[in-house]
Design a protein around this motif. Structure first.
Motif, PDB file in Angstrom:
ATOM      1  N   TYR A  37       0.853  -1.193   0.000  1.00  0.00           N
ATOM      2  CA  TYR A  37       0.000   0.000   0.000  1.00  0.00           C
ATOM      3  C   TYR A  37       0.884   1.237   0.000  1.00  0.00           C
ATOM      4  N   GLU A  70      -1.596   6.656   4.301  1.00  0.00           N
ATOM      5  CA  GLU A  70      -1.716   7.579   5.430  1.00  0.00           C
ATOM      6  C   GLU A  70      -2.435   8.873   5.048  1.00  0.00           C
ATOM      7  N   LEU A 101      -9.975  -1.971   4.337  1.00  0.00           N
ATOM      8  CA  LEU A 101      -9.060  -2.787   3.532  1.00  0.00           C
ATOM      9  C   LEU A 101      -9.493  -4.234   3.703  1.00  0.00           C
ATOM     10  N   LEU A 123       3.408   4.230   4.374  1.00  0.00           N
ATOM     11  CA  LEU A 123       2.930   3.053   5.090  1.00  0.00           C
ATOM     12  C   LEU A 123       2.761   1.913   4.086  1.00  0.00           C
ATOM     13  N   VAL A 124       3.660   0.954   4.089  1.00  0.00           N
ATOM     14  CA  VAL A 124       3.526  -0.115   3.100  1.00  0.00           C
ATOM     15  C   VAL A 124       2.780  -1.318   3.656  1.00  0.00           C
ATOM     16  N   PHE A 182       1.036  -2.968   7.705  1.00  0.00           N
ATOM     17  CA  PHE A 182       0.817  -2.735   9.121  1.00  0.00           C
ATOM     18  C   PHE A 182       1.716  -3.641   9.958  1.00  0.00           C
ATOM     19  N   TRP A 232      -9.557  -2.471   8.728  1.00  0.00           N
ATOM     20  CA  TRP A 232      -8.324  -2.143   8.014  1.00  0.00           C
ATOM     21  C   TRP A 232      -7.484  -3.396   7.750  1.00  0.00           C
ATOM     22  N   SER A 233      -7.989  -4.548   8.161  1.00  0.00           N
ATOM     23  CA  SER A 233      -7.228  -5.792   8.062  1.00  0.00           C
ATOM     24  C   SER A 233      -5.866  -5.687   8.741  1.00  0.00           C
TER      25      SER A 233
END
Lengths: 382, 382
Positions: free
Chosen positions: A325, A329, A341, B2-3, B5, B27-28
């Protein structure tokens, strides 16, 4: 008196199932899910996850027999198995008779015709050769919209045909040639109906499609149309719902053409992309309404809490592979932006990976923010 | 950029954890949970569930070492283990230094005193005998509020003492004697603070307690107080937040007394019952704010979408045993009523089993509906 919730199963484990589970989790209603993909989105969210072929008669029966209620989040399921379950006292919502019509676009068009529901003119053909013959004999006029009779979705199985040669790459099977409509807007109305026959209708929304992928890209609620058209669209959707006598959700997709005619395009008897906004934007979301219908509870209030714009986040055209992603942000800097998501591990071109709903008193402002986010966020792979 | 979490763990698997997971699922964001109870509420909702003693040093370290970020949904956890994790580059929010103060009510009161934060007068005692001696010597005046220094919650570990004999059934350990306050209203302000020091403050809410169980029963937002008191309450809560330098949520519970004084009662550095309403009633709920703080994202907009009343659903006093819900369907007849059931298999007297949030433009109307539902719904056992 409701002493405990019955066991519910969902055929299909994608994002629509996930969002239904999100609602069910709030009430601690246990949900079982079956999907062919062992990494389906629902896997980590439901009470019980099974891997199985939804088109396989025995697999669907085995899954459903242990449950009180079975629903779907994808239409591509074995309808004969659902019929068997219905005969054996499992509640199947939507009913097999509804799904049987919806699964086949030829049957669906004939259903509209037989029930006096406004829809575009159409011809049906058993094979592509029959269609080509009809064009040559000038019985089918160019341009038209070609549709595969079964299992097209998200822009697949649908194509505008301007000349015969464009048919070449397409499937040879049963198909429709639909009158080409000069579309001004595409609208959607979602209706929920429970076992008692009570219905509840969400506000009309405007669907904006990506011109290249032919996928819905933005949903605007309220739509930018007159009160008269809103009211006509709602009435038409109610007529469709009444004709189907479905239990659960029915999303009715409509064309508004240049002559201000409203025509039913197609329906989906399940949660629909055009209703995602309702999770934050309505008092009772499409998922909550569906859960109420499944449990035969009084339906909720589908009124708008705030004007809302939904934007789909799809995989970039550049690459397929493990998802990354970029610029996510940016969403968190916009007030009233709600991120969803789906947690799909692999990004593919045009794959639905998530969505954002923007609540704003000013619809245009929400739409501008949605467009900004669509341009800024990239979902891709290394 | 942010790639993806990071991995987050929650110590504690009750309803507060469950509602944090509900947000994380949107948001998974994968969440691991540990709880001592193998049937904890979070069990079926998180990515990864472990059974373990939260007060055991090694167990907490083993759980936390595999994660990037650790948070809590219950205060009764091993703080030394959190200190170890912090030294080993695991982000622990709230920080161990905050939890250490909050876990001990004597330390907490001294913290307020040392930081010039308005709170009721108090004396602390190492043992109950010391307290009794002080009363006899007339150094502690009756009536007062007795509080166990550690791990009281939901009305346990707190008692109004009118005469010495009432101390008899109470714990012998370290305790507080707090000045008895003539309370007009109890208020709460939840503040979120992220790693960058950004803070965001939820609107002040009014807490209404059950006079018998001493548990919070209703939350009203907005509260029925003057703008002046609202503003003073917010300022006081901000001062508390600033003093703690916490990361994550801090719920600041306040007394408003008959002299219109605002006094800090106590704080909780985690999601709080007084913030449940924000799931539906605010643009960014306390759970979303916490998740943003954990991930060091910009904080959301905690503004009110609609006036809201929350009512807790607790187990009936009559019976303990496998849960049965009675008259639950009444909720579904009220528009704007949002049900949350925590899915606890066993009902016990006063056990928190769920809650309802009612959104209504008219707060009094919402409050009346909440009272009606509280009286109508019964959560009990056979």
């Amino acid at each position: 008196m409701l002493v405990q919730f019955p066991k519910i199963g969902i055929l299909g484990g994608g994002q629509l199932g996930k969002m239904l589970i999100d609602q069910a989790n709030k009430w601690s209603v246990p949900l079982s899910v079956m999907d062919f993909d062992s990494n389906a989105v629902c896997k980590n969210h439901c009470t019980d996850f099974k891997v199985g072929d939804l088109m396989d008669y025995k697999t669907v029966i085995d899954f459903g027999s242990k449950l009180s209620i079975v629903t779907i989040e994808i239409e591509k399921v074995n309808v004969d198995a659902l019929k068997f379950l219905e005969k054996n006292k499992v509640k199947v919502y939507p009913q097999s008779k509804v799904l049987e019509i919806v699964q086949n676009k030829v049957k669906q068009k004939e259903f509209y015709k037989n029930n006096g529901i406004a829809t575009s003119d159409f011809q049906s053909f058993k094979t592509k050769s029959d269609l080509i013959r009809s064009i040559i004999q000038n019985e089918t006029k160019l341009p038209f919209i070609w549709k595969a009779s079964r299992f097209g979705y998200d822009g697949y199985g649908v194509k505008k045909i301007n000349k015969i040669s464009e048919l070449e790459p397409l499937d040879n099977g049963e198909c429709l040639a639909e009158e080409y409509i000069d579309i001004v807007k595409e609208l959607s109305v979602i209706i929920c109906r429970n076992h008692s026959g009570e219905t509840s209708c969400f506000p009309v929304v405007e669907m904006i499609f990506n011109p290249k992928s032919n996928q819905v890209e933005y949903i605007l609620c309220p739509p930018r149309i007159s009160e008269k058209i809103k009211s006509e669209a709602t009435d038409l959707a109610k007529k469709v719902s009444e004709s189907f006598q479905h239990i659960g959700l029915l999303a009715v997709e409509l064309f508004l053409d240049r002559k201000q005619r409203l025509l039913v395009n197609e329906v989906a008897p399940r949660p629909h992309n055009s209703g995602h906004w309702s999770i934050e934007g309505a008092y009772s979301s499409q998922y909550q309404q569906l859960l109420r219908a499944l449990l035969n509870l009084p339906l909720g209030k589908p009124d708008i809490i705030s004007p809302s714009v939904m934007v789909n986040l799809v995989g970039s055209k550049k690459k397929s592979g493990p998802v990354i992603y970029k610029n996510l942000e940016k969403i968190f800097q916009i007030n009233g932006a709600f991120l969803h998501l789906y947690g799909k591990p692999i990004s593919r071109p045009n794959r639905k990976m998530g969505h954002i709903t923007l609540l704003d008193k000013d619809l245009e402002n929400a739409y501008q923010n949605a467009q900004y986010l669509k341009q800024t966020i990239e979902i891709s792979s290394k």
